[in-house]
Design a protein around this motif. Structure first.
Motif, PDB file in Angstrom:
ATOM      1  N   LEU A 108      34.081  31.686  46.146  1.00  0.00           N
ATOM      2  CA  LEU A 108      33.051  32.702  46.370  1.00  0.00           C
ATOM      3  C   LEU A 108      32.260  32.973  45.096  1.00  0.00           C
ATOM      4  CD1 LEU A 108      34.918  35.263  48.657  1.00  0.00           C
ATOM      5  CD2 LEU A 108      33.087  33.678  49.298  1.00  0.00           C
ATOM      6  N   LEU A 109      32.953  33.077  43.961  1.00  0.00           N
ATOM      7  CA  LEU A 109      32.245  33.319  42.700  1.00  0.00           C
ATOM      8  C   LEU A 109      31.275  32.189  42.390  1.00  0.00           C
ATOM      9  CD1 LEU A 109      35.053  34.727  40.352  1.00  0.00           C
ATOM     10  CD2 LEU A 109      33.047  35.948  41.189  1.00  0.00           C
ATOM     11  N   GLY A 110      31.735  30.936  42.559  1.00  0.00           N
ATOM     12  CA  GLY A 110      30.858  29.801  42.309  1.00  0.00           C
ATOM     13  C   GLY A 110      29.671  29.782  43.243  1.00  0.00           C
ATOM     14  N   LEU A 111      29.910  30.046  44.532  1.00  0.00           N
ATOM     15  CA  LEU A 111      28.808  30.060  45.511  1.00  0.00           C
ATOM     16  C   LEU A 111      27.833  31.194  45.228  1.00  0.00           C
ATOM     17  CD1 LEU A 111      30.685  29.285  48.857  1.00  0.00           C
ATOM     18  CD2 LEU A 111      28.994  27.837  47.694  1.00  0.00           C
ATOM     19  N   PHE A 112      28.344  32.391  44.906  1.00  0.00           N
ATOM     20  CA  PHE A 112      27.473  33.520  44.608  1.00  0.00           C
ATOM     21  C   PHE A 112      26.587  33.224  43.400  1.00  0.00           C
ATOM     22  CE2 PHE A 112      30.317  37.024  46.640  1.00  0.00           C
ATOM     23  CZ  PHE A 112      29.987  36.516  47.889  1.00  0.00           C
ATOM     24  N   GLY A 113      27.191  32.578  42.383  1.00  0.00           N
ATOM     25  CA  GLY A 113      26.398  32.224  41.213  1.00  0.00           C
ATOM     26  C   GLY A 113      25.375  31.152  41.531  1.00  0.00           C
ATOM     27  N   PHE A 114      25.789  30.174  42.316  1.00  0.00           N
ATOM     28  CA  PHE A 114      24.892  29.062  42.651  1.00  0.00           C
ATOM     29  C   PHE A 114      23.737  29.527  43.536  1.00  0.00           C
ATOM     30  CE2 PHE A 114      23.879  24.786  44.298  1.00  0.00           C
ATOM     31  CZ  PHE A 114      23.922  24.077  43.105  1.00  0.00           C
ATOM     32  N   LEU A 115      24.010  30.517  44.393  1.00  0.00           N
ATOM     33  CA  LEU A 115      22.985  31.019  45.323  1.00  0.00           C
ATOM     34  C   LEU A 115      22.250  32.242  44.783  1.00  0.00           C
ATOM     35  CD1 LEU A 115      25.043  30.689  48.655  1.00  0.00           C
ATOM     36  CD2 LEU A 115      23.282  29.130  47.785  1.00  0.00           C
ATOM     37  N   ASP A 116      22.497  32.602  43.509  1.00  0.00           N
ATOM     38  CA  ASP A 116      21.808  33.724  42.853  1.00  0.00           C
ATOM     39  C   ASP A 116      22.041  35.057  43.564  1.00  0.00           C
ATOM     40  OD1 ASP A 116      20.681  32.020  40.907  1.00  0.00           O
ATOM     41  OD2 ASP A 116      19.064  31.470  42.273  1.00  0.00           O
ATOM     42  N   VAL A 117      23.249  35.236  44.115  1.00  0.00           N
ATOM     43  CA  VAL A 117      23.552  36.487  44.805  1.00  0.00           C
ATOM     44  C   VAL A 117      23.503  37.670  43.838  1.00  0.00           C
ATOM     45  CG1 VAL A 117      25.359  37.777  46.033  1.00  0.00           C
ATOM     46  CG2 VAL A 117      24.901  35.373  46.607  1.00  0.00           C
ATOM     47  N   GLY A 118      24.035  37.478  42.621  1.00  0.00           N
ATOM     48  CA  GLY A 118      24.019  38.549  41.628  1.00  0.00           C
ATOM     49  C   GLY A 118      22.609  38.982  41.272  1.00  0.00           C
ATOM     50  N   GLU A 119      21.700  38.022  41.155  1.00  0.00           N
ATOM     51  CA  GLU A 119      20.305  38.339  40.846  1.00  0.00           C
ATOM     52  C   GLU A 119      19.657  39.087  42.013  1.00  0.00           C
ATOM     53  OE1 GLU A 119      16.358  36.020  39.110  1.00  0.00           O
ATOM     54  OE2 GLU A 119      18.042  34.896  39.927  1.00  0.00           O
ATOM     55  N   THR A 120      19.954  38.661  43.245  1.00  0.00           N
ATOM     56  CA  THR A 120      19.399  39.323  44.426  1.00  0.00           C
ATOM     57  C   THR A 120      19.858  40.771  44.528  1.00  0.00           C
ATOM     58  OG1 THR A 120      19.378  37.208  45.600  1.00  0.00           O
ATOM     59  CG2 THR A 120      19.236  39.208  46.947  1.00  0.00           C
ATOM     60  N   LEU A 121      21.120  41.033  44.158  1.00  0.00           N
ATOM     61  CA  LEU A 121      21.666  42.379  44.236  1.00  0.00           C
ATOM     62  C   LEU A 121      21.371  43.217  43.003  1.00  0.00           C
ATOM     63  CD1 LEU A 121      25.180  41.560  45.760  1.00  0.00           C
ATOM     64  CD2 LEU A 121      23.160  42.422  46.960  1.00  0.00           C
ATOM     65  N   GLY A 122      20.684  42.633  42.045  1.00  0.00           N
ATOM     66  CA  GLY A 122      20.360  43.360  40.823  1.00  0.00           C
ATOM     67  C   GLY A 122      21.509  43.491  39.852  1.00  0.00           C
ATOM     68  N   LEU A 123      22.547  42.659  40.008  1.00  0.00           N
ATOM     69  CA  LEU A 123      23.706  42.713  39.123  1.00  0.00           C
ATOM     70  C   LEU A 123      23.573  41.793  37.916  1.00  0.00           C
ATOM     71  CD1 LEU A 123      26.528  42.606  41.852  1.00  0.00           C
ATOM     72  CD2 LEU A 123      25.727  44.610  40.587  1.00  0.00           C
ATOM     73  N   ALA A 124      22.665  40.836  37.990  1.00  0.00           N
ATOM     74  CA  ALA A 124      22.540  39.850  36.918  1.00  0.00           C
ATOM     75  C   ALA A 124      21.121  39.304  36.899  1.00  0.00           C
ATOM     76  CB  ALA A 124      23.543  38.708  37.128  1.00  0.00           C
ATOM     77  N   GLU A 125      20.832  38.569  35.827  1.00  0.00           N
ATOM     78  CA  GLU A 125      19.509  37.970  35.681  1.00  0.00           C
ATOM     79  C   GLU A 125      19.668  36.508  35.303  1.00  0.00           C
ATOM     80  OE1 GLU A 125      15.449  38.384  32.940  1.00  0.00           O
ATOM     81  OE2 GLU A 125      16.970  39.965  32.942  1.00  0.00           O
ATOM     82  N   ASN A 126      19.046  35.639  36.097  1.00  0.00           N
ATOM     83  CA  ASN A 126      19.118  34.205  35.825  1.00  0.00           C
ATOM     84  C   ASN A 126      18.365  33.913  34.535  1.00  0.00           C
ATOM     85  OD1 ASN A 126      18.831  31.350  35.836  1.00  0.00           O
ATOM     86  ND2 ASN A 126      19.126  31.332  38.047  1.00  0.00           N
ATOM     87  N   ALA A 127      19.088  33.366  33.561  1.00  0.00           N
ATOM     88  CA  ALA A 127      18.501  33.125  32.243  1.00  0.00           C
ATOM     89  C   ALA A 127      17.725  31.823  32.166  1.00  0.00           C
ATOM     90  CB  ALA A 127      19.602  33.120  31.190  1.00  0.00           C
ATOM     91  N   GLY A 128      17.586  31.140  33.250  1.00  0.00           N
ATOM     92  CA  GLY A 128      16.853  29.872  33.218  1.00  0.00           C
ATOM     93  C   GLY A 128      17.760  28.683  33.123  1.00  0.00           C
ATOM     94  N   GLY A 129      18.911  28.875  32.488  1.00  0.00           N
ATOM     95  CA  GLY A 129      19.940  27.841  32.464  1.00  0.00           C
ATOM     96  C   GLY A 129      19.595  26.646  31.604  1.00  0.00           C
ATOM     97  N   SER A 130      20.594  25.799  31.441  1.00  0.00           N
ATOM     98  CA  SER A 130      20.451  24.625  30.583  1.00  0.00           C
ATOM     99  C   SER A 130      20.356  23.337  31.376  1.00  0.00           C
ATOM    100  CB  SER A 130      21.652  24.542  29.627  1.00  0.00           C
ATOM    101  OG  SER A 130      22.853  24.466  30.352  1.00  0.00           O
ATOM    102  N   GLY A 131      20.384  23.418  32.719  1.00  0.00           N
ATOM    103  CA  GLY A 131      20.319  22.206  33.512  1.00  0.00           C
ATOM    104  C   GLY A 131      21.654  21.504  33.601  1.00  0.00           C
ATOM    105  N   PHE A 132      21.647  20.347  34.251  1.00  0.00           N
ATOM    106  CA  PHE A 132      22.890  19.630  34.517  1.00  0.00           C
ATOM    107  C   PHE A 132      23.505  19.068  33.237  1.00  0.00           C
ATOM    108  CE2 PHE A 132      25.220  15.741  35.584  1.00  0.00           C
ATOM    109  CZ  PHE A 132      26.108  16.231  36.517  1.00  0.00           C
ATOM    110  N   TRP A 133      22.706  18.420  32.395  1.00  0.00           N
ATOM    111  CA  TRP A 133      23.235  17.769  31.203  1.00  0.00           C
ATOM    112  C   TRP A 133      23.257  18.729  30.020  1.00  0.00           C
ATOM    113  CZ3 TRP A 133      25.718  13.506  31.955  1.00  0.00           C
ATOM    114  CH2 TRP A 133      25.325  12.629  32.965  1.00  0.00           C
ATOM    115  N   PRO A 134      24.277  18.617  29.153  1.00  0.00           N
ATOM    116  CA  PRO A 134      24.274  19.411  27.922  1.00  0.00           C
ATOM    117  C   PRO A 134      23.280  18.820  26.929  1.00  0.00           C
ATOM    118  CG  PRO A 134      26.120  17.897  27.908  1.00  0.00           C
ATOM    119  CD  PRO A 134      25.452  17.746  29.256  1.00  0.00           C
ATOM    120  N   GLU A 135      23.069  19.521  25.833  1.00  0.00           N
ATOM    121  CA  GLU A 135      22.200  18.976  24.782  1.00  0.00           C
ATOM    122  C   GLU A 135      22.805  17.674  24.268  1.00  0.00           C
ATOM    123  OE1 GLU A 135      20.374  20.285  20.410  1.00  0.00           O
ATOM    124  OE2 GLU A 135      21.520  21.719  21.618  1.00  0.00           O
ATOM    125  N   GLY A 136      22.002  16.629  24.225  1.00  0.00           N
ATOM    126  CA  GLY A 136      22.507  15.315  23.855  1.00  0.00           C
ATOM    127  C   GLY A 136      22.727  14.406  25.045  1.00  0.00           C
ATOM    128  N   GLY A 137      22.639  14.977  26.261  1.00  0.00           N
ATOM    129  CA  GLY A 137      22.688  14.179  27.474  1.00  0.00           C
ATOM    130  C   GLY A 137      24.047  13.604  27.801  1.00  0.00           C
TER     131      GLY A 137
END
Length: 428
Positions: A108-137
Motif C-alpha cells: 500500500l505504501l509503495g502504491l500510494f507513493g507511486f500514485l501520488d496519493v500523498g500529494e492528492t491528500l495534501g500530505l506530501a509534495e512530489n519533488a520531481g524525482g530523479s527518474g529511474f536511473w541514478p546519477e551515472g546511469g
C-alpha cells in the motif's frame, strides 16, 4: 539470487535436516567447506547483521516515541528468545502473521507513493524525482549489485525448518522462489516511488532511508507507518536468525563439527536452547558496536557489506554442492530438481563473483573475518583429531536425518529405497 534459491531448493529436498548448508556440503566437499559455509554465511552474518537490524528498527521509532534505543532492544531480545524457546509452532505463527501484515502495508505504501496519493491528500509534495536511473546511469546501478543483495538476505532461512515440515520437497523450494519474487516486486515498487519524492543523497545519508522515503510520500502518517514496519521487520529478522542458526549448530554438533553443548535441547519444548543463547550473544556484538559508533549510514553500510561478502561465499558453496552431488550421486532421489543446473549455476557463481567485486572496499574486513573462521576450523579439527577434508557418505547423512527428525513420508520412503538398492553408498 534465483540461482541460489534453486540450489537451496534442491539441496533441502535431498537432505531436509536442520544443519542446512553444512549438511549439504559434508557429502559434497567435505568437513572444511561445510564448516566454512556455515560460519561465513551465517555465524558472521548474524554477528554483523542481527543486532544491526534491531538497532535500525529501534532508531526509526525513537524519534517518534522518545523511548531509549537500548530499552527497546532489550525488550525485543526477550520476546525473540521466548518465542524460539517455546518452539517452531509459535515462531511460525508469529513470523507468518507479521510478515503477511508487513507485506500488505508495504504494498500500500509503495502504491500510494507511486500514485501520488500523498500529494492528492495534501500530505506530501512530489519533488520531481530523479527518474529511474541514478546519477551515472546503468554503470552506477551495476556497481551497487553487492549492496542490492541485501534486499534478499535470509530468504533461505526456511531451509532448516525442512525436517519439521510435512512436505519439504514441495514447500521449501516454493517458499524460496516465491519469497524472492515477492521481495523483488515490493522493493522495486517502493524504490521507484521513493525516487520520485526524495533526493537520493538524503536516502544515501540515512541509516533508515525507508522511513525518510515514506515520510516524503505520505507525510507524518507515512513516517509513522514505516517506522512501525521497520521495527517489526527487525523483530522478524532476529526471530528468523534465532530459529535458523541454532538448528544449523545442532546439525553441526551432531556431526562432531561443533561442541556437543549445542546438542542440548529444552526437555519441555525440544528446542535448541544453547544455540538460541549463542545466537543472541552474536547479535549483541553488533548492538554494542553500533551503540559505540552510532546508528548511522556509515556504520550500517560497513556491517552489512562485510556480511554480504561472507554470506555470498556460502551461496557459492551451495551452488557447487548441487553440481558435485549430481555427479557423485546421480540416482539419489531428488524430489525437487533445479532446472538447467549446468547453465544456471555457472551464471549464479559469476554473479556472486561480480557482486563481491562491487564491494571490494569492504573486502579486507571480510577477509580478516574469514581468516578467524579458518583458524577456528583448523584448531577444532586438530583438537578433535578430525580429518577436515573427509567427505561423509550421502547415505549416512540421509540416515542421520531420518533418525533425528520427524517422519517425512515421501522423502523417507524414497531415501530408504535408494539406500536399500545401494548398500555400498554408505562407504562411498
Amino acid at each position: 539470487m534465483m540461482a541460489a534459491a534453486f540450489a537451496f531448493g534442491e539441496l533441502a529436498a535431498m537432505l531436509p535436516g536442520g544443519g542446512m548448508v553444512s549438511d549439504y556440503t559434508l557429502p559434497a566437499l567435505g568437513r572444511f567447506w561445510a564448516m566454512l559455509a556455515l560460519f561465513s554465511g551465517y555465524v558472521l552474518l548474524i554477528a554483523c547483521d542481527g543486532g544491526t537490524q534491531l538497532m535500525m528498527g529501534v532508531a526509526s521509532v525513537e524519534p517518534v516515541t522518545g523511548i531509549p534505543q537500548m530499552a527497546v532492544v532489550a525488550l525485543l531480545f526477550i520476546a525473540v528468545v521466548a518465542i524460539n524457546v517455546v518452539g517452531v509452532g509459535a515462531y511460525g505463527a508469529i513470523e507468518s502473521t507479521l510478515t503477511a501484515g508487513m507485506v500488505a502495508v508495504f504494498i500500500l505504501l509503495g502504491l500510494f507513493g507511486f500514485l501520488d496519493v500523498g500529494e492528492t491528500l495534501g500530505l506530501a509534495e512530489n519533488a520531481g524525482g530523479s527518474g529511474f536511473w541514478p546519477e551515472g546511469g546503468a554503470a552506477t546501478a551495476l556497481g551497487c549489485v553487492g549492496s542490492a543483495i541485501w534486499f534478499f538476505i535470509g530468504f533461505e532461512f526456511a531451509c532448516p525448518m525442512a525436517e519439521e515440515n510435512r512436505r519439504p520437497q514441495r514447500n521449501i523450494p516454493l517458499a524460496l522462489i516465491l519469497g524472492l519474487v515477492t521481495i523483488y516486486i515490493l522493493d522495486s515498487l517502493f524504490a521507484l516511488a521513493a525516487a520520485r519524492y526524495v533526493d537520493p543523497a538524503a536516502l544515501a545519508g540515512s541509516a533508515t532511508p525507508q522511513t525518510v522515503a515514506a515520510g516524503a510520500m505520505l507525510g507524518p502518517v507515512g513516517y509513522g507507518v514505516m517506522a512501525l514496519l521497520t521495527i517489526l521487520a527487525s523483530f522478524t529478522t532476529a526471530n528468523a536468525y534465532c530459529a535458523a542458526l541454532p538448528r544449523m549448530l545442532y546439525g553441526m554438533a551432531r556431526e562432531g563439527l561443533m561442541p556437543k553443548v549445542f546438542l542440548r535441547i529444552c526437555k519441555r519444548f525440544r528446542t535448541p536452547t544453547v544455540g538460541i543463547a549463542f545466537t543472541v550473544v552474536l547479535m549483541v556484538f553488533a548492538v554494542v558496536y553500533m551503540g559505540m559508533n552510532g546508528t548511522n549510514a556509515d556504520t550500517v553500510s560497513t556491517l552489512i557489506s562485510v556480511a554480504c561478502i561472507t554470506w555470498m561465499i556460502s551461496y557459492a558453496i551451495a551452488m557447487i554442492d548441487v553440481l558435485v552431488l549430481r555427479r557423485r550421486y546421480p540416482d539419489y532421489p531428488r524430489l525437487w530438481k533445479a532446472p538447467a543446473a549446468k547453465i544456471v549455476f555457472p551464471i549464479g557463481l559469476a554473479g556472486v563473483a561480480f557482486a563481491i567485486w562491487t564491494l571490494s572496499d569492504y573486502l579486507p574486513a571480510a577477509v580478516i573475518s574469514m581468516a578467524v573462521v579458518v583458524a577456528f576450523i583448523v584448531f577444532w579439527t586438530k583438537l578433535k583429531g578430525i580429518d577436515m577434508w573427509e567427505k561423509r557418505p550421502l547415505a549416512e547423512m540421509a540416515q542421520s536425518i531420518r533418525d533425528s527428525s520427524e517422519r517425512l513420508p515421501e522423502w523417507d520412503e524414497a531415501v530408504a529405497e535408494w539406500i536399500a538398492e545401494h548398500p555400498a553408498a554408505k562407504e562411498s
